[in-house]
Enzyme design. Structure first.
Site, PDB file in Angstrom:
ATOM      1  CE  LYS A   1    -112.104  -6.575 -33.190  1.00 14.20           C
ATOM      2  NZ  LYS A   1    -113.239  -7.426 -32.859  1.00 14.20           N
TER       3      LYS A   1
ATOM      4  CG  HIS B   1     -97.740  -7.526 -38.720  1.00 18.15           C
ATOM      5  ND1 HIS B   1     -98.843  -8.118 -39.294  1.00 18.15           N
ATOM      6  CD2 HIS B   1     -97.808  -6.218 -39.046  1.00 18.15           C
ATOM      7  CE1 HIS B   1     -99.545  -7.194 -39.927  1.00 18.15           C
ATOM      8  NE2 HIS B   1     -98.933  -6.030 -39.791  1.00 18.15           N
TER       9      HIS B   1
END
Length: 184
Positions: A103, A38
């Site tokens: 999550k 990222h």
């Protein structure tokens, strides 16, 4: 709520109709990426350069899969904590990313970006990495092989199970769940 089958790439209309708590089965191509990947993607955007993958309408799964054992396309592939990508996610949502799978809860900045640009966050079940990997029919590294398990992979998935945690309307399943529990 009924289970919803999704096929990537996601459209604005599909994303707009998803609501927190819905169970989905994702089909098609999804990409993987964790914080190191990222960071590189956002650095490329900051430099005005093209990304190694087209994220328009796509989903990124926050996972660092283990190597494939003999006879399998991938090893265990369980979700990692989404908060590690929160510094980068708004920028990717802004350029067309429509979904993320991980999550844990998301930051307010990510939730605001999802509302503004029409994106959704799905939770995959932690602890079910071996079962999840059975939904992955193909896997290949498409960017940053030097990152090992954290490289960007292209997965072709069939009936990948997830739950809508944050929708494009600002719904937050974790917050709503707490409210329901507190009322009892």
């Amino acid at each position: 709520m009924t289970q919803v089958r999704l096929t990537t790439p996601l459209t604005d209309e599909t994303v707009a109709n998803l609501r927190i708590g819905q169970q989905v089965l994702i089909n098609g191509v999804i990409y993987t990426g964790r914080d190191a990947a990222h960071k590189r993607l956002v650095e490329l955007l900051d430099q005005g350069k093209e990304l190694p993958v087209d994220l328009q309408g796509q989903i990124i799964y926050y996972v660092g899969p283990s190597p494939a054992p003999p006879g399998r396309v991938i090893g265990s592939a369980g979700p990692t904590t989404a908060g590690r990508m929160d510094a980068y996610a708004p920028r990717l949502i802004e350029i067309g990313l429509k979904g993320m799978i991980g999550k844990g809860a998301r930051s307010e900045a990510v939730i605001e970006a999802m509302k503004k640009h029409g994106a959704v966050y799905f939770a995959a079940i932690g602890g079910a990495a071996a079962l999840i990997s059975k939904c992955i029919e193909q896997a290949e590294v498409v960017a940053y092989p030097d990152l090992g398990a954290e490289a960007i992979h292209k997965f072709v998935v069939k009936d990948f199970p997830a739950i809508v945690v944050n929708d494009a309307c600002g719904g937050d399943l974790y917050q709503e769940g707490r409210k329901i529990y507190a009322e009892e």
